[in-house]
Structures are given as C-alpha cells and as structure tokens.
Design a protein around this motif. Structure first.
Motif, PDB file in Angstrom:
ATOM      1  N   ALA A 289      35.013  36.069  40.386  1.00  0.00           N
ATOM      2  CA  ALA A 289      35.163  37.032  41.492  1.00  0.00           C
ATOM      3  C   ALA A 289      35.994  36.428  42.626  1.00  0.00           C
ATOM      4  O   ALA A 289      36.825  37.110  43.238  1.00  0.00           O
ATOM      5  CB  ALA A 289      33.788  37.470  42.004  1.00  0.00           C
ATOM      6  N   ILE A 290      35.788  35.162  42.883  1.00  0.00           N
ATOM      7  CA  ILE A 290      36.529  34.497  43.968  1.00  0.00           C
ATOM      8  C   ILE A 290      38.012  34.356  43.596  1.00  0.00           C
ATOM      9  O   ILE A 290      38.902  34.609  44.409  1.00  0.00           O
ATOM     10  CB  ILE A 290      35.878  33.137  44.306  1.00  0.00           C
ATOM     11  N   LEU A 291      38.268  33.972  42.348  1.00  0.00           N
ATOM     12  CA  LEU A 291      39.665  33.902  41.888  1.00  0.00           C
ATOM     13  C   LEU A 291      40.327  35.277  41.972  1.00  0.00           C
ATOM     14  O   LEU A 291      41.493  35.409  42.368  1.00  0.00           O
ATOM     15  CB  LEU A 291      39.724  33.389  40.442  1.00  0.00           C
ATOM     16  N   TRP A 292      39.557  36.279  41.590  1.00  0.00           N
ATOM     17  CA  TRP A 292      40.090  37.654  41.603  1.00  0.00           C
ATOM     18  C   TRP A 292      40.472  38.060  43.027  1.00  0.00           C
ATOM     19  O   TRP A 292      41.490  38.704  43.253  1.00  0.00           O
ATOM     20  CB  TRP A 292      39.039  38.593  41.002  1.00  0.00           C
ATOM     21  N   LEU A 293      39.651  37.639  43.988  1.00  0.00           N
ATOM     22  CA  LEU A 293      39.954  37.945  45.394  1.00  0.00           C
ATOM     23  C   LEU A 293      41.236  37.263  45.857  1.00  0.00           C
ATOM     24  O   LEU A 293      41.963  37.784  46.689  1.00  0.00           O
ATOM     25  CB  LEU A 293      38.799  37.489  46.290  1.00  0.00           C
ATOM     26  N   LYS A 294      41.480  36.085  45.296  1.00  0.00           N
ATOM     27  CA  LYS A 294      42.657  35.331  45.728  1.00  0.00           C
ATOM     28  C   LYS A 294      43.939  35.844  45.084  1.00  0.00           C
ATOM     29  O   LYS A 294      45.032  35.523  45.546  1.00  0.00           O
ATOM     30  CB  LYS A 294      42.482  33.850  45.391  1.00  0.00           C
ATOM     31  N   ASP A 295      43.799  36.605  44.031  1.00  0.00           N
ATOM     32  CA  ASP A 295      44.978  37.141  43.347  1.00  0.00           C
ATOM     33  C   ASP A 295      45.443  38.391  44.080  1.00  0.00           C
ATOM     34  O   ASP A 295      45.090  39.517  43.707  1.00  0.00           O
ATOM     35  CB  ASP A 295      44.632  37.455  41.887  1.00  0.00           C
ATOM     36  N   ILE A 296      46.216  38.211  45.134  1.00  0.00           N
ATOM     37  CA  ILE A 296      46.635  39.367  45.928  1.00  0.00           C
ATOM     38  C   ILE A 296      48.131  39.651  45.820  1.00  0.00           C
ATOM     39  O   ILE A 296      48.608  40.644  46.335  1.00  0.00           O
ATOM     40  CB  ILE A 296      46.261  39.202  47.425  1.00  0.00           C
ATOM     41  N   ASN A 297      48.867  38.786  45.146  1.00  0.00           N
ATOM     42  CA  ASN A 297      50.304  39.002  45.082  1.00  0.00           C
ATOM     43  C   ASN A 297      50.779  39.662  43.794  1.00  0.00           C
ATOM     44  O   ASN A 297      51.952  39.979  43.647  1.00  0.00           O
ATOM     45  CB  ASN A 297      51.044  37.672  45.286  1.00  0.00           C
ATOM     46  N   SER A 298      49.858  39.863  42.869  1.00  0.00           N
ATOM     47  CA  SER A 298      50.246  40.537  41.636  1.00  0.00           C
ATOM     48  C   SER A 298      50.404  42.026  41.897  1.00  0.00           C
ATOM     49  O   SER A 298      49.694  42.595  42.725  1.00  0.00           O
ATOM     50  CB  SER A 298      49.175  40.338  40.560  1.00  0.00           C
ATOM     51  N   LEU A 299      51.318  42.627  41.183  1.00  0.00           N
ATOM     52  CA  LEU A 299      51.467  44.079  41.296  1.00  0.00           C
ATOM     53  C   LEU A 299      50.356  44.768  40.508  1.00  0.00           C
ATOM     54  O   LEU A 299      49.787  45.771  40.926  1.00  0.00           O
ATOM     55  CB  LEU A 299      52.838  44.502  40.751  1.00  0.00           C
ATOM     56  N   ILE A 300      50.049  44.204  39.371  1.00  0.00           N
ATOM     57  CA  ILE A 300      49.038  44.789  38.488  1.00  0.00           C
ATOM     58  C   ILE A 300      47.698  44.114  38.745  1.00  0.00           C
ATOM     59  O   ILE A 300      47.631  42.913  38.990  1.00  0.00           O
ATOM     60  CB  ILE A 300      49.470  44.610  37.017  1.00  0.00           C
ATOM     61  N   ASP A 301      46.644  44.921  38.691  1.00  0.00           N
ATOM     62  CA  ASP A 301      45.316  44.357  38.903  1.00  0.00           C
ATOM     63  C   ASP A 301      44.343  45.119  37.998  1.00  0.00           C
ATOM     64  O   ASP A 301      44.685  46.156  37.431  1.00  0.00           O
ATOM     65  CB  ASP A 301      44.916  44.491  40.379  1.00  0.00           C
ATOM     66  N   PHE A 302      43.150  44.603  37.869  1.00  0.00           N
ATOM     67  CA  PHE A 302      42.200  45.295  36.988  1.00  0.00           C
ATOM     68  C   PHE A 302      40.771  44.889  37.318  1.00  0.00           C
ATOM     69  O   PHE A 302      40.512  43.843  37.902  1.00  0.00           O
ATOM     70  CB  PHE A 302      42.493  44.976  35.519  1.00  0.00           C
ATOM     71  N   VAL A 303      39.863  45.780  36.929  1.00  0.00           N
ATOM     72  CA  VAL A 303      38.428  45.493  36.910  1.00  0.00           C
ATOM     73  C   VAL A 303      38.030  45.610  35.454  1.00  0.00           C
ATOM     74  O   VAL A 303      38.455  46.527  34.762  1.00  0.00           O
ATOM     75  CB  VAL A 303      37.647  46.536  37.743  1.00  0.00           C
ATOM     76  N   ASN A 304      37.263  44.680  34.963  1.00  0.00           N
ATOM     77  CA  ASN A 304      36.795  44.761  33.582  1.00  0.00           C
ATOM     78  C   ASN A 304      35.485  43.998  33.515  1.00  0.00           C
ATOM     79  O   ASN A 304      35.485  42.768  33.548  1.00  0.00           O
ATOM     80  CB  ASN A 304      37.841  44.147  32.634  1.00  0.00           C
ATOM     81  N   GLY A 305      34.373  44.719  33.481  1.00  0.00           N
ATOM     82  CA  GLY A 305      33.119  43.984  33.378  1.00  0.00           C
ATOM     83  C   GLY A 305      31.901  44.725  33.873  1.00  0.00           C
ATOM     84  O   GLY A 305      31.940  45.929  34.127  1.00  0.00           O
ATOM     85  N   PHE A 306      30.815  43.974  33.993  1.00  0.00           N
ATOM     86  CA  PHE A 306      29.537  44.519  34.444  1.00  0.00           C
ATOM     87  C   PHE A 306      29.583  44.536  35.963  1.00  0.00           C
ATOM     88  O   PHE A 306      29.523  43.498  36.604  1.00  0.00           O
ATOM     89  CB  PHE A 306      28.393  43.660  33.904  1.00  0.00           C
ATOM     90  N   THR A 307      29.721  45.723  36.527  1.00  0.00           N
ATOM     91  CA  THR A 307      30.200  45.808  37.897  1.00  0.00           C
ATOM     92  C   THR A 307      29.233  46.471  38.875  1.00  0.00           C
ATOM     93  O   THR A 307      28.842  45.873  39.863  1.00  0.00           O
ATOM     94  CB  THR A 307      31.549  46.552  37.914  1.00  0.00           C
ATOM     95  N   GLU A 308      28.853  47.708  38.602  1.00  0.00           N
ATOM     96  CA  GLU A 308      28.061  48.468  39.573  1.00  0.00           C
ATOM     97  C   GLU A 308      26.621  48.628  39.098  1.00  0.00           C
ATOM     98  O   GLU A 308      26.367  48.785  37.918  1.00  0.00           O
ATOM     99  CB  GLU A 308      28.672  49.857  39.793  1.00  0.00           C
ATOM    100  N   SER A 309      25.695  48.610  40.051  1.00  0.00           N
ATOM    101  CA  SER A 309      24.285  48.629  39.650  1.00  0.00           C
ATOM    102  C   SER A 309      23.578  49.937  39.999  1.00  0.00           C
ATOM    103  O   SER A 309      22.366  49.994  40.052  1.00  0.00           O
ATOM    104  CB  SER A 309      23.564  47.446  40.305  1.00  0.00           C
ATOM    105  N   TYR A 310      24.340  51.011  40.198  1.00  0.00           N
ATOM    106  CA  TYR A 310      23.721  52.296  40.528  1.00  0.00           C
ATOM    107  C   TYR A 310      22.830  52.819  39.400  1.00  0.00           C
ATOM    108  O   TYR A 310      21.928  53.610  39.634  1.00  0.00           O
ATOM    109  CB  TYR A 310      24.784  53.359  40.829  1.00  0.00           C
ATOM    110  N   GLY A 311      23.110  52.401  38.175  1.00  0.00           N
ATOM    111  CA  GLY A 311      22.364  52.925  37.036  1.00  0.00           C
ATOM    112  C   GLY A 311      21.041  52.228  36.779  1.00  0.00           C
ATOM    113  O   GLY A 311      20.298  52.615  35.879  1.00  0.00           O
TER     114      GLY A 311
END
Ligand code: ZN
Length: 675
Positions: A289-311
């Motif tokens: 998650a921390i690495l993902w936050l630091k990746d701000i210069n890429s044009l392409i980005d993605f979320v892939n994983g166990f993410t939200e706990s509303y369920g």
C-alpha cells in the motif's frame, strides 16, 4: 473507502427510454428489475503507447480472474446457484417464453449484477419470481454435463441443496445484517465467518490487537475466520490457500504486467502485490500500500485485491475488487487545485482544533478514466475511491483519491430527460439551479469528499480505529460528505475558479437534502429500515439538519397537491448546521465515542417514515425508472503479429449484458463451486 457518491446521481434519474445516445455512442444497454445497465467509453485509450496498452490489457485480465472470489465471499451457495442457473439458461429445451423461464432469467441477471443472491445495495435476498417445481424439472431436463455437480451428486440432490437457499425467505435473508442487538455474524449470509459467534470473532481479533502498536496491520482483512474442532482459526486467501486457484491466475497476469510496467516504482508495486498474494502476509500488504501511494508518476494505475470491508458486518474482512485506469490529465487539473489547498481547508474547517491535522499529508487527487471494472466494482461501481484504508498509513503516508470521469460522464449522458427532478423538485426556481449547476457541484462535492473529507482530521492518541464498530462506516462517510457540503458553499471555491458564483452550491444543497430526506427511499422496500452505510450517512445528515433547523425554519417539508417537497428557506444557516454536525462527527471519530455514534445513527439514519416512504415509492413508480445502475465493460482485443506478439490492443464496445456475463462465467471460472 469506496464512495458511492454515485448513489446520489443514480437516484436522480436516467433515460426513460433506454436509448440515450451521444456522439453515436449508445450509453444504455438494458433495464430489468430495479436495475439499469449502462455502457461507458474509454476515451484516450487509443492514444496510449503500445507498452501502455499491453499493461492495461494484462491488468484487465488480472482483474477479471478474481470474479468468482467475490461470488463466494458474498455467500457460500452463490457459485453453485449461479452455475446452475446458467446451465438451465443456456441448456433448457422447454418453453423459453413461459412466465417461469422469463422470471428465472431476470433472477439470473440479478444474481450476476449482485455477485450473489442478495441485493448488491440493500443486501436483502431476492424473491424469485419462478416456482421451485419449474426449476426442478428444468434442472432435471437439461444435459447433466452442463451442471456443476459435486462428486456423486445427482441433479435432484443439487436441486435439494440450493432450493431452500433460493426459495425459503427465512434462510440467509440478509447478506450483511447491521441490526443492533443481534449476533451480526450468525444473522449475516456473507461467507467471511463460519461456525462461530460474533463474540468469538471479536475475542479472536481483540486478542491479536496491541493497543500501543502505532502501525497495526489490517487484522482479518484477507481471510475467512472459522471454527474447526472447537478452535477458531483463519483460512487465508492466498496462493496455496483459500481461493488459491483464482489468485494464481491473477498472479500470472500481474507478472506479465510487471514486465511492461511504466517505471521502476510501478514495477515495485506489482512485485509487492504478487508477494502479498503469494504469502498472504498483511505486513507485506501494508508495504504494498505504501509503495502504491508513492507511485504517482505513472499514467496507468490499478487496484487489485481485498480492499473494502462494507460486506463484513464487523468491517474487517475485505471483498475482492479491481479497477484498472489511467489519468485524465485535463480533468485532473480541477482536483489538483483542491488538493493544492488541502491545508487551507483543514485549517478553516469548523472542527475543534485538537481533532485537526496540523499537517495534511499526501492528498493526491486525480480524475481517472476507468478501463475495466471488476469484483466488487462490477457491474455496480463507485465514482470515487480513496485508498488505502489503513488509518496509520493514511496519516503517515497520505492517500490516493480518484474520481472516475468516464463513469460520471456515462451517468450524466444516460440521465437526460428522465422526469425525475420535475417530479420531486419543489419549484422551477430550484429546478433551474439544478439544471444550471448540479452536474458541476455534484462533481465538486465528490472531489471534496474524496480529496479532502476522508483525509481530514485525526484520531486522538490511543483511540482504537475500530472503536465505532458497526457504526464506523456510516460515521466515516458522514464525515467526508459533511466536509464536502461545508466547503462546496465556501467563497474559496469561487476564488479558486471552481464554482462560478455563490449560487451554484445551492444546487448541491437542494439535491442532497431532497435525496437524504425523501428520494433515496425509492431504494428501500416498504417496511425495511436503512442499512447501507452511505444511505444511512445521507439520511443522518439530512434528518439532523432538518430537525436542528426547525426552530429557525431552515429546511421544511411542505405539501402541495398531496405531494411532499423539500423547501430550503435559508441556505447560509443550512451551511452553518452542516458545519456544526461536521464538528460533532469529527469529535466522535477522533475520540472513538461509540455511544454518541450509536445514538446519532439510530436516531437519525435508520428509521423510515412509512407514510412518506409509501408516497415517494408511488410517485417514483409512475416514472418507470431503475434506481440502481451498473455497467458492462468494454472488451480488450489484442492484435497479434506473425510471431504471436501483441502488435496492438483494440477496445471494443459491442457486448451485451447477458453475453458478457456468460463469457466471464466461461472464461474466468477460476474457482470450484464450494470453497
Ligand atoms: Zn467516502
């Protein structure tokens, strides 16, 4: 946080005729039950470099491979039921025009939409419109090879297993039960816990938590908690663990993506995610998650994983989702202005000083173009996302906020001429405000909610981030919404050139109150109360300002020709009330005041006035609109060269809803029926 600010939009109408077009692009696909299916465009994809197109393509494949995980997370019978319905739907040789068959088709479409047998939003179980007798003979009549039978199972036995789950309203009635005072685990159909009570689950995690740990992992995020032979233990979702077959395929495509990453930072993100999927280690997840936050210069980005706990009724276990996207550079300019002034907004908020962040960190915000929606973001999706969810990572490293421009655009394009506002807005004056400004102020409210709201404020030292328990999600969404409501009316926005004048915000205020006090009730079945966190949050805010403003007549509900309407008499006083509630909600969050959260939510957010509810439903019914929307994805088709190498990737928009769902079930069927 996935922010379903879209719910506001979605409740605000859509095309009456399902033929909305713009630039010859057909945004609407079909309508059934309470659902409308739309299509979104991916403008700018053609302009990506070949390497970027490949990256998007590989990531979209990784996204689609996780679909079965969510079905199983939402309920342990879901995969079996989906596959049985699909087998009957594709293989039935009897009368396909009968009322039973047609009703089963609608039911299947709803199961696809909800990734299970419970409503995606309200979480109540669907009432099937077809008879068990029909279903039984249909199962028995089709080619046995089409059915996914467990070993030694006969079609008749398969029917006996799933029939009560589909047809008996007393079995698994809710996916997520939030009713206070009940055992939320025993009474919820979601598949995150097995064989244990709420108390046992809470005890298990409380024993793991160390209150003095300032960087706690997200306990329980990626596992099912089970009781085996009297012992409570986690079955972790990872390669070689639960859902391993699906996760292996996700990893396969992620590795291909890694090889064409845009830069070393992005490569490191993908590598770390693969590492997490391989080990299931939650510390690795935080590193990712921390690495993902630091990746701000890429044009392409993605979320892939166990993410939200509303369920998860306890708000710990995360549903699987994926979103692949690239930055919309023009639209991002707007959110950059907001982010650039984050400290000003934090400093000037009506919140008590001790609960404010002295230094607001890393509020990156951008408008993105979605390339694919998957898992818990498909077919129904959020239009704003703010991640990661870990509190300490957010306060130490910041968060990434996005609004999904092409999805918002599709909603707006599909919404023209629905008649919804004409029915529910009190007078031409308000209607004109809405027509002039609501598209803009809706977007701004979403931006403020995402870019600033969720990232604002802080917990006092030693406060458990989960202290608000089942009320946590509602309070958090209310906090972010109120931050947005308070500031959308600020002259600062005019000064920054974000709103044209000091009237524009009134459009947002009016729509927000109309939705929170009345029109969101179109999503509630008569007799039910409000369960979903975003809906609770909206009613909480709207009811609270309505009640508190009564002495000064700030907001009224009036009757005209037997119909109820919202009237706002004093917009500035209303803003003041939003500020007052924001201060209180932030205090509750910062101090972990469970009792106050309980009272606010139970007093304002849950109960429905049955008379008003019936009236709203009656008026809404006449409009013949669908209150919920979802999307079909585009298809990405690689163009291969003579050596089998990818020469180009084409984006194609020709797939229908049923066609797409059946294709996904065939090509991305990654898990066994029972997990
Ligand atoms: Zn939110």
């Amino acid at each position: 946080m996935t922010c379903v600010a879209v719910a506001l939009l979605a409740a605000c109408g859509n095309a009456k005729q399902i033929t909305a077009r713009a630039n010859n692009f057909k945004y609407t696909v079909e309508q059934f039950a309470d659902l409308q299916i739309l299509r979104y465009r991916v403008p700018g994809f053609e302009k990506l470099s070949l390497q970027q197109k490949k990256l998007v393509y590989y990531l979209t494949e990784a996204a689609l491979q996780g679909r079965d995980i969510l079905f199983d997370q939402n309920g342990k019978y879901n995969l079996t039921i989906r596959r049985t319905l699909e087998a009957v739907y594709t293989g039935y040789k009897g009368d396909r025009t009968s009322a039973d068959f047609k009703a089963m088709e609608i039911y299947l479409k709803r199961v696809w939409f909800s990734n299970g047998i419970h409503h995606h939003y309200g979480s109540e179980k669907f009432v099937p419109g077809f008879a068990p007798e029909f279903f039984k003979q249909a199962i028995l009549s089709i080619d046995k090879k089409l059915l996914s039978l467990s070993s030694g199972q006969s079609p008749e036995q398969l029917f006996d297993v799933i029939s009560p789950v589909i047809f008996d309203p007393a079995i698994m009635p809710k996916r997520v039960n939030q009713a206070a005072g009940e055992d939320l685990i025993k009474t919820s159909a979601c598949n995150y816990y097995d064989g244990l009570t709420q108390q046992e689950a809470e005890d298990f995690y409380n024993a793991l938590k160390n209150p003095s740990d300032e960087t706690p992992i997200s306990y329980g995020l990626n596992s099912r908690l089970v009781k085996v032979n009297g012992k409570v233990e986690e079955k972790v979702w990872k390669v070689g663990g639960l859902y391993g077959a699906a996760i292996e395929k996700i990893v396969y495509w992620l590795k291909k993506a890694e090889a064409v990453a845009e830069n070393p930072e992005q490569k490191a993100v993908i590598e770390k995610l693969v590492d997490f999927y391989n080990t299931g280690d939650l510390k690795t997840f935080d590193d990712y998650a921390i690495l993902w936050l630091k990746d701000i210069n890429s044009l392409i980005d993605f979320v892939n994983g166990f993410t939200e706990s509303y369920g998860d009724p306890l708000g710990m276990k995360a549903s699987w989702e994926s979103l692949v996207n690239f930055k919309d550079l023009d639209a991002t300019h707007r959110t950059e202005i907001i982010s650039g002034n984050a400290q000003w907004f934090e400093d000037h908020s009506p919140v008590d000083k001790q609960f404010k962040k002295e230094k607001v960190k890393g509020v990156t915000a951008k408008v993105i173009t979605a390339a694919i929606l998957a898992g818990d973001l498909y077919p129904a999706t959020a239009i704003g996302i703010n991640l990661p969810n870990s509190n300490w990572i957010r306060s130490q490293h910041g968060s990434k906020s996005v609004t999904i421009g092409n999805i918002t655009d599709a909603y707006n394009k599909a919404a023209h001429g629905s008649g919804f506002d004409e029915e529910f807005v009190v007078s031409p004056k308000e209607l004109e405000l809405i027509n002039s400004y609501a598209d803009l102020t809706d977007e701004l409210h979403t931006d403020l909610h995402e870019c600033l709201g969720h990232g604002s404020g802080k917990l006092l030292p030693g406060v458990d981030p989960d202290a608000l328990k089942a009320y946590g999600s509602t309070i958090e969404e209310a906090r972010a919404d109120l931050f947005g409501l308070y500031y959308v009316a600020d002259k600062k926005l005019v000064d920054l050139g974000l709103t044209p004048n000091m009237d524009a915000y009134k459009a947002e205020y009016y729509k927000y109150l109309m939705n929170g006090l009345m029109t969101q009730l179109v999503r509630i079945v008569p007799g039910n109360s409000i369960e979903e966190a975003h809906m609770r949050n909206r009613q909480l805010i709207a009811r609270w300002v309505y009640e508190k403003g009564k002495p000064q007549n700030v907001v009224e509900l009036i009757k005209k020709n037997g119909k109820t309407y919202v009237v706002i008499n004093d917009y500035q006083k209303l803003r003041h009330l939003f500020g007052e509630l924001l201060a209180e909600i932030q205090r509750i969050k910062s101090t972990g005041d469970y009792a106050a959260a309980h009272d606010l939510v139970e007093d304002y957010a849950v109960k429905v006035d049955p008379v008003l509810h019936a009236e709203i439903l009656e008026r809404y019914k006449k409009l013949n609109l669908a209150p919920y929307k979802g999307f079909v994805n585009p298809k990405y088709e690689p163009v291969l060269g003579s050596n089998g190498e990818i020469k180009d990737v084409k984006v194609v928009y020709d797939e229908g809803y049923t066609e797409q769902m059946l294709r996904y079930s065939k090509d991305y069927s990654t898990l066994p029926s029972w997990n």
